[in-house]
Design an enzyme around this catalytic site. Sequence first.
Site, short mmCIF file in Angstrom:
data_model
loop_
_atom_site.label_atom_id
_atom_site.label_comp_id
_atom_site.label_asym_id
_atom_site.label_seq_id
_atom_site.Cartn_x
_atom_site.Cartn_y
_atom_site.Cartn_z
N SER A 241 0.84 -1.19 0.00
CA SER A 241 0.00 0.00 0.00
C SER A 241 0.88 1.25 0.00
O SER A 241 1.72 1.40 -0.88
CB SER A 241 -0.97 -0.05 1.18
OG SER A 241 -1.97 0.92 1.04
N ASP A 466 -8.43 -3.90 -6.85
CA ASP A 466 -8.07 -3.30 -5.56
C ASP A 466 -8.79 -1.95 -5.40
O ASP A 466 -8.75 -1.12 -6.31
CB ASP A 466 -6.56 -3.12 -5.52
CG ASP A 466 -6.03 -2.70 -4.15
OD1 ASP A 466 -6.73 -1.97 -3.43
OD2 ASP A 466 -4.90 -3.09 -3.83
N HIS A 495 -6.90 -5.97 -0.86
CA HIS A 495 -5.79 -5.02 -0.74
C HIS A 495 -4.65 -5.70 0.02
O HIS A 495 -4.80 -6.06 1.18
CB HIS A 495 -6.28 -3.78 -0.01
CG HIS A 495 -5.26 -2.68 0.06
ND1 HIS A 495 -4.71 -2.11 -1.07
CD2 HIS A 495 -4.68 -2.05 1.11
CE1 HIS A 495 -3.85 -1.16 -0.70
NE2 HIS A 495 -3.82 -1.13 0.61
#
Length: 533
Positions: A241, A466, A495
């Site tokens: 991320s 995502d 994710h």
Amino acid sequence: MRDIRPKRRAAALGSAGVLVTATLISGAVAAPSASATAGARHGQDRADFGVTVAADRAARAGIDWQDCPADWGLEKPIQCGWVTVPLDYAKPFGKQIKLAVDRIGNTGTKAERQGALLYNPGGPGGSGLRFPRRVTTKAPVWANTAKAYDFVGFDPRGVGKSAPISCMDPQEFVKAPKADPVPDSEADKLAQRKLAREYAEGCYERSGEMLPHMTTPNTARDLDVIRAALGEKKLNFLGVSYGTYLGAVYGTMFPGHVRRMVVDSVVNPSREKIWYEANLDQDVAFETRWQDWQDWVAANDAAFHLGTTREAVQAKWLELRATAEKDPIGGVVGPAELTGFFQSAPYYDSSWVPVATVFSKYFAGDTQALVDAAAPDLSDTAGNATAENGNAVYTAVECTDAKWPTSWRKWDRDNSALHQNYPFLTWSNAWLNLPCATWPVKQQTPVNVQTGKGLPGVLIVQSTRDAATPYGGAVELHERFKGSRLITERDAGSHGVTSLVNPCINERVDAYLLTGKLDGADVTCAPHATPKP
């Protein structure tokens, strides 16, 4: 990745409550003038000198590894220590701050060891200190990599144990706002703008000395100092991320210091996307994944009894929100809390069953399950401090990293238009980021992410659906990092991909980290298993 970042209750901003990334993201940047560019270059030169000084100092000092403090929740044989870095790299002999680090040694032989693997879980604002627990808890996906690497985690500057910042009292932060984040009137918008401005002011009042230095480039410099303190000539890095953006910036700033780098669920590194536009892109992707979850709930109506079509499930959602807006459920769960709880479903497949179960129980007459799941826990003092700190760091880094629009007219126009077709998260996300419109310290120009001399092939892993980091970000980084390889998990959207069981992905991540091997071409993998009720 599974919920590595702190749960973010944005009560103070009247926004979505628990914001589950990693990256709720943001700001288009005007081209700097020649004089501004020259000034920035001078500052950059001083910071480059500063990181060299700090890294040399850290290499000499090393890390004094000890058993971790009992209240850190990190069992033996995990060890903890500190790395000292300058608050301001342009002043390397000025004020210093300490960064918390931890490690667990490789599980294989001395001959099998390949050094340290550093990890960042995202946010910005997530702590990486639990990374070594992937070894103590015997996470099977990471067993092969653990034979070769020490697993090293750290709290980035401002986070957790590392000179933590704050923007408001944690208990006030988590108190339920109850208000609907979707504005019904100009008065609602004005109230949110006031809250956002007050939050930005609170950041400056409580953490003003740190704010100008809470940037991704500074965290990348910290990463290089930690590398030196570990005695590593080159960095092995796993970023998820926001951690992918940290990796992209590190790879641009220190290309010759990278040995192996895996980035998973990728923030779009384009200067035009960091950070305002990236957050708008996220609103669109969340709506898509929200609908994926609704389709799954409808397909499993025998278990959940919420309707056999997406439209029927959406109608139940709107009914629940309307009820909570009229009268907060249990006196504590309003639309903001609902959005905070339900948004974990589009984030993570592992939340599909738990969220659908609570949803189903509510319509079967069990309101307590929803209250237990969605209401803030005011008794959890430590957890609330973590949540407030995570939100403070998230705001500080994104607001300081890049120039944000200051015109409310632009925010209003962009988010009103998006909300028409993508209503699930748009306004919640806007309120979360709105402090950046009145940010009290100078906003920077983002790093131009690109391939530099010595950068090895980077492994990029991304699912096509995502929500938090849309697929285009992986494509953009792949184009910018020459020689990289992209593994695409098609028709999937959880994710954080590398910790899920999908042999097509797991085996390639292992092969890369253990041997440096990349496929001759990009690879598309079938999705991991869909959750079952």
